[in-house]
Design a protein around this motif. Structure first.
Motif, PDB file in Angstrom:
ATOM      1  N   VAL A   1      30.061  29.952  54.062  1.00  0.00           N
ATOM      2  CA  VAL A   1      30.923  30.831  54.434  1.00  0.00           C
ATOM      3  C   VAL A   1      30.930  32.283  53.274  1.00  0.00           C
ATOM      4  CG1 VAL A   1      32.441  28.959  55.816  1.00  0.00           C
ATOM      5  CG2 VAL A   1      32.656  29.551  53.170  1.00  0.00           C
ATOM      6  N   ALA A   2      31.087  33.531  53.801  1.00  0.00           N
ATOM      7  CA  ALA A   2      31.005  34.326  53.679  1.00  0.00           C
ATOM      8  C   ALA A   2      32.378  34.918  53.746  1.00  0.00           C
ATOM      9  CB  ALA A   2      30.088  35.282  54.504  1.00  0.00           C
ATOM     10  N   ILE A   3      33.272  35.142  51.867  1.00  0.00           N
ATOM     11  CA  ILE A   3      34.044  35.422  51.924  1.00  0.00           C
ATOM     12  C   ILE A   3      34.794  36.677  51.747  1.00  0.00           C
ATOM     13  CG2 ILE A   3      35.363  33.655  51.899  1.00  0.00           C
ATOM     14  CD1 ILE A   3      35.676  33.377  48.592  1.00  0.00           C
ATOM     15  N   ALA A   4      35.546  37.401  52.057  1.00  0.00           N
ATOM     16  CA  ALA A   4      36.115  39.243  51.233  1.00  0.00           C
ATOM     17  C   ALA A   4      36.761  39.090  49.989  1.00  0.00           C
ATOM     18  CB  ALA A   4      36.636  39.358  52.749  1.00  0.00           C
ATOM     19  N   GLY A   5      35.824  38.546  49.051  1.00  0.00           N
ATOM     20  CA  GLY A   5      36.213  38.629  47.664  1.00  0.00           C
ATOM     21  C   GLY A   5      35.041  38.043  46.959  1.00  0.00           C
ATOM     22  N   PRO A   6      35.622  37.920  45.029  1.00  0.00           N
ATOM     23  CA  PRO A   6      35.053  37.506  44.945  1.00  0.00           C
ATOM     24  C   PRO A   6      34.225  35.920  44.579  1.00  0.00           C
ATOM     25  CG  PRO A   6      36.898  37.926  43.161  1.00  0.00           C
ATOM     26  CD  PRO A   6      36.822  38.363  44.793  1.00  0.00           C
ATOM     27  N   VAL A   7      33.357  35.566  44.298  1.00  0.00           N
ATOM     28  CA  VAL A   7      33.499  34.086  44.594  1.00  0.00           C
ATOM     29  C   VAL A   7      33.115  33.087  42.886  1.00  0.00           C
ATOM     30  CG1 VAL A   7      31.573  31.556  45.125  1.00  0.00           C
ATOM     31  CG2 VAL A   7      31.731  33.651  46.439  1.00  0.00           C
ATOM     32  N   ALA A   8      34.004  33.351  41.861  1.00  0.00           N
ATOM     33  CA  ALA A   8      34.199  32.902  41.234  1.00  0.00           C
ATOM     34  C   ALA A   8      35.620  31.778  40.170  1.00  0.00           C
ATOM     35  CB  ALA A   8      34.140  34.160  40.215  1.00  0.00           C
ATOM     36  N   GLY A   9      35.099  30.543  39.635  1.00  0.00           N
ATOM     37  CA  GLY A   9      36.834  30.134  39.448  1.00  0.00           C
ATOM     38  C   GLY A   9      36.330  28.832  40.810  1.00  0.00           C
ATOM     39  N   ASP A  10      37.655  27.943  40.350  1.00  0.00           N
ATOM     40  CA  ASP A  10      37.497  27.052  41.085  1.00  0.00           C
ATOM     41  C   ASP A  10      38.147  27.014  42.293  1.00  0.00           C
ATOM     42  OD1 ASP A  10      36.557  25.061  39.297  1.00  0.00           O
ATOM     43  OD2 ASP A  10      38.488  24.439  38.284  1.00  0.00           O
ATOM     44  N   MET A  11      39.240  28.330  42.941  1.00  0.00           N
ATOM     45  CA  MET A  11      39.528  28.473  43.556  1.00  0.00           C
ATOM     46  C   MET A  11      39.198  29.806  44.176  1.00  0.00           C
ATOM     47  SD  MET A  11      41.487  25.729  44.136  1.00  0.00           S
ATOM     48  CE  MET A  11      42.817  26.024  45.474  1.00  0.00           C
ATOM     49  N   VAL A  12      39.089  29.764  45.743  1.00  0.00           N
ATOM     50  CA  VAL A  12      37.853  31.098  46.355  1.00  0.00           C
ATOM     51  C   VAL A  12      38.640  31.605  47.633  1.00  0.00           C
ATOM     52  CG1 VAL A  12      35.703  31.194  45.037  1.00  0.00           C
ATOM     53  CG2 VAL A  12      36.387  29.784  46.655  1.00  0.00           C
ATOM     54  N   GLY A  13      38.701  32.400  48.098  1.00  0.00           N
ATOM     55  CA  GLY A  13      39.294  32.768  49.647  1.00  0.00           C
ATOM     56  C   GLY A  13      39.120  34.739  49.405  1.00  0.00           C
ATOM     57  N   PRO A  14      40.010  34.691  50.391  1.00  0.00           N
ATOM     58  CA  PRO A  14      39.500  36.135  50.535  1.00  0.00           C
ATOM     59  C   PRO A  14      40.557  36.507  50.053  1.00  0.00           C
ATOM     60  CG  PRO A  14      40.047  35.364  52.481  1.00  0.00           C
ATOM     61  CD  PRO A  14      39.795  34.221  51.831  1.00  0.00           C
ATOM     62  N   THR A  15      40.878  37.700  48.951  1.00  0.00           N
ATOM     63  CA  THR A  15      41.029  38.802  47.766  1.00  0.00           C
ATOM     64  C   THR A  15      42.517  39.064  48.811  1.00  0.00           C
ATOM     65  OG1 THR A  15      39.541  39.562  47.365  1.00  0.00           O
ATOM     66  CG2 THR A  15      42.311  40.400  46.931  1.00  0.00           C
ATOM     67  N   ASN A  16      43.015  38.998  50.062  1.00  0.00           N
ATOM     68  CA  ASN A  16      43.998  39.554  50.274  1.00  0.00           C
ATOM     69  C   ASN A  16      44.899  38.768  51.275  1.00  0.00           C
ATOM     70  OD1 ASN A  16      43.892  42.162  49.621  1.00  0.00           O
ATOM     71  ND2 ASN A  16      42.603  42.508  51.021  1.00  0.00           N
ATOM     72  N   LEU A  17      44.601  36.860  51.015  1.00  0.00           N
ATOM     73  CA  LEU A  17      45.275  36.199  52.091  1.00  0.00           C
ATOM     74  C   LEU A  17      45.056  35.253  50.758  1.00  0.00           C
ATOM     75  CD1 LEU A  17      45.486  35.515  54.274  1.00  0.00           C
ATOM     76  CD2 LEU A  17      43.834  34.391  55.407  1.00  0.00           C
ATOM     77  N   GLN A  18      45.691  35.194  49.871  1.00  0.00           N
ATOM     78  CA  GLN A  18      46.071  33.692  48.989  1.00  0.00           C
ATOM     79  C   GLN A  18      46.322  32.895  49.533  1.00  0.00           C
ATOM     80  OE1 GLN A  18      45.880  35.137  45.583  1.00  0.00           O
ATOM     81  NE2 GLN A  18      44.038  36.622  46.331  1.00  0.00           N
ATOM     82  N   ARG A  19      47.438  32.480  50.521  1.00  0.00           N
ATOM     83  CA  ARG A  19      47.315  31.497  51.161  1.00  0.00           C
ATOM     84  C   ARG A  19      46.202  30.431  51.604  1.00  0.00           C
ATOM     85  NH1 ARG A  19      47.805  31.049  56.389  1.00  0.00           N
ATOM     86  NH2 ARG A  19      47.907  33.544  58.210  1.00  0.00           N
ATOM     87  N   TRP A  20      45.665  31.503  52.023  1.00  0.00           N
ATOM     88  CA  TRP A  20      43.328  30.222  51.946  1.00  0.00           C
ATOM     89  C   TRP A  20      42.294  30.393  51.158  1.00  0.00           C
ATOM     90  CZ3 TRP A  20      40.985  31.991  56.860  1.00  0.00           C
ATOM     91  CH2 TRP A  20      41.899  31.965  58.311  1.00  0.00           C
ATOM     92  N   LEU A  21      43.532  30.121  49.425  1.00  0.00           N
ATOM     93  CA  LEU A  21      42.068  30.391  48.760  1.00  0.00           C
ATOM     94  C   LEU A  21      41.842  28.373  48.872  1.00  0.00           C
ATOM     95  CD1 LEU A  21      44.472  31.958  45.122  1.00  0.00           C
ATOM     96  CD2 LEU A  21      41.795  32.470  46.542  1.00  0.00           C
ATOM     97  N   PHE A  22      40.660  28.380  47.983  1.00  0.00           N
ATOM     98  CA  PHE A  22      40.788  27.069  48.648  1.00  0.00           C
ATOM     99  C   PHE A  22      39.513  26.361  47.685  1.00  0.00           C
ATOM    100  CE2 PHE A  22      37.620  29.118  50.984  1.00  0.00           C
ATOM    101  CZ  PHE A  22      35.750  28.475  50.780  1.00  0.00           C
ATOM    102  N   ASN A  23      38.949  25.147  47.430  1.00  0.00           N
ATOM    103  CA  ASN A  23      38.578  24.968  46.448  1.00  0.00           C
ATOM    104  C   ASN A  23      37.125  24.156  47.701  1.00  0.00           C
ATOM    105  OD1 ASN A  23      37.532  21.450  45.112  1.00  0.00           O
ATOM    106  ND2 ASN A  23      37.566  23.433  43.629  1.00  0.00           N
ATOM    107  N   PRO A  24      35.942  24.713  46.778  1.00  0.00           N
ATOM    108  CA  PRO A  24      34.756  24.228  47.847  1.00  0.00           C
ATOM    109  C   PRO A  24      34.623  22.476  47.412  1.00  0.00           C
ATOM    110  CG  PRO A  24      35.227  26.470  46.769  1.00  0.00           C
ATOM    111  CD  PRO A  24      35.722  25.875  45.976  1.00  0.00           C
ATOM    112  N   PRO A  25      34.072  21.845  46.176  1.00  0.00           N
ATOM    113  CA  PRO A  25      33.991  20.724  46.961  1.00  0.00           C
ATOM    114  C   PRO A  25      35.202  20.036  47.760  1.00  0.00           C
ATOM    115  CG  PRO A  25      33.910  21.626  44.621  1.00  0.00           C
ATOM    116  CD  PRO A  25      34.306  22.790  45.222  1.00  0.00           C
TER     117      PRO A  25
END
Length: 318
Positions: free
Chosen positions: A61-85
């Motif tokens: 999956v490609a996301i419109a935001g940086p891929v860094a840290g434990d939680m990632v997701g679209p920068t402009n949609l914070q409720r969609w943040l997720f931990n990949p594992p």
């Protein structure tokens, strides 16, 4: 590892999903969703899987935001943040790769057909196997590249959209640039090469003309395309001057002999107003490397979902 892989291109407003078989890049079952309809990224995936009736066992999956840290997701949609594992375990995926959206578009570049792009200006000759770069004005300014690493392509994610951009040479445009600088301080590429950036340009030109106005990027574009507003049209021309000069800088940063590709709805909507000769002149005006840049093609990506192609390309190398 798996025969069926989920592909996802996740923006702040919309998401696109598809499935691809192992070793292939020709995906199927493409679907588009509005993110507002789902409380979480997992809910969107589960809805897609239920709709198509096939269960993938891995994902890219490609996301419109940086891929860094434990939680990632679209920068402009914070409720969609997720931990990949955690998400991979919940979906029973044996593998889940998460990449930046412009990293995905970079991966797609070698797989685009001639009909998926449109040439901007004339280039006598270029290095077909050379490095390639992509940039796209949207909500922000995405920048990525694809470079040779031995016998394979390597995608380079970037936050290059935040690099500083200089003032235009034309006096009236330079005054608009200074107006913006006084308002926000340091002017980055993203400050002027995005939807909000077009609004800044238009606002500056209107203020300097003595009648301040605030309107959306969509309104500016519509007025410019219709030819009903001289300042809106001037704002678009200045936007393309910024884009040409910044594209030239990106070409130099990555030695992108294989081409610089433009992507995104803002450019696609306004491309009919681009003066291609003026774009190429501004792109190449980087003394003392004018000749180097004159041999680098510039192209507009017209394919609607290159991010899915890029995700499929990543999965094909597993």
């Amino acid at each position: 590892m798996t025969d069926l892989t989920l592909l996802g291109d996740i923006g702040g407003t919309n998401s696109r999903f598809a499935l691809v078989n192992k070793g292939r890049t020709d995906y199927r079952h493409e679907r588009h969703y509005e993110n507002a309809g789902f409380p979480s990224f997992q809910d969107a995936i589960e809805s897609y899987v239920a709709e198509i009736g096939e269960r993938p066992t891995a994902g890219v999956v490609a996301i419109a935001g940086p891929v860094a840290g434990d939680m990632v997701g679209p920068t402009n949609l914070q409720r969609w943040l997720f931990n990949p594992p955690t998400l991979a375990a919940a979906l029973r995926f044996v593998r889940l790769d998460v990449i930046n959206d412009f990293e995905a578009v970079a991966h797609a570049l070698p797989h685009l057909a001639e009909s998926d792009t449109r040439t901007i200006g004339e280039v006598p000759a270029y290095s077909a196997g050379g490095n390639m770069a992509v940039l796209g004005p949207g909500t922000g300014l995405g920048v990525g590249a694809l470079v040779r690493g031995g016998s394979r392509w390597v995608a380079v994610p970037s936050e290059g959209g935040h690099a500083e951009i200089g003032a235009p040479s034309r006096e009236a445009w330079s005054r608009a640039h200074e107006f913006i600088r006084r308002r926000i301080g340091r002017v980055s590429g993203e400050h002027v090469l995005s939807g909000p950036g077009l609004q800044r340009i238009d606002g500056a030109l209107n203020a300097l003309a003595g009648h301040p106005a605030e309107r959306s990027a969509a309104e500016i574009g519509t007025a410019a395309v219709a030819g009903t507003d001289a300042i809106a049209l001037e704002a678009v021309h200045l936007f393309f001057d910024y884009l040409a000069r910044f594209s030239g800088d990106v070409a130099l940063m990555f030695a992108a002999k294989g081409g610089v590709f433009l992507y995104g709805g803002v450019v696609q909507k306004l491309s009919g107003l681009m003066d291609q000769a003026a774009f190429r002149a501004a792109f190449e005006a980087k003394s003392p490397l004018e000749k180097f840049l004159s041999q680098i093609p510039t192209r507009l990506i017209t394919h609607p979902t290159p991010g899915l192609i890029g995700c499929a390309a990543v999965a094909s190398h597993w």
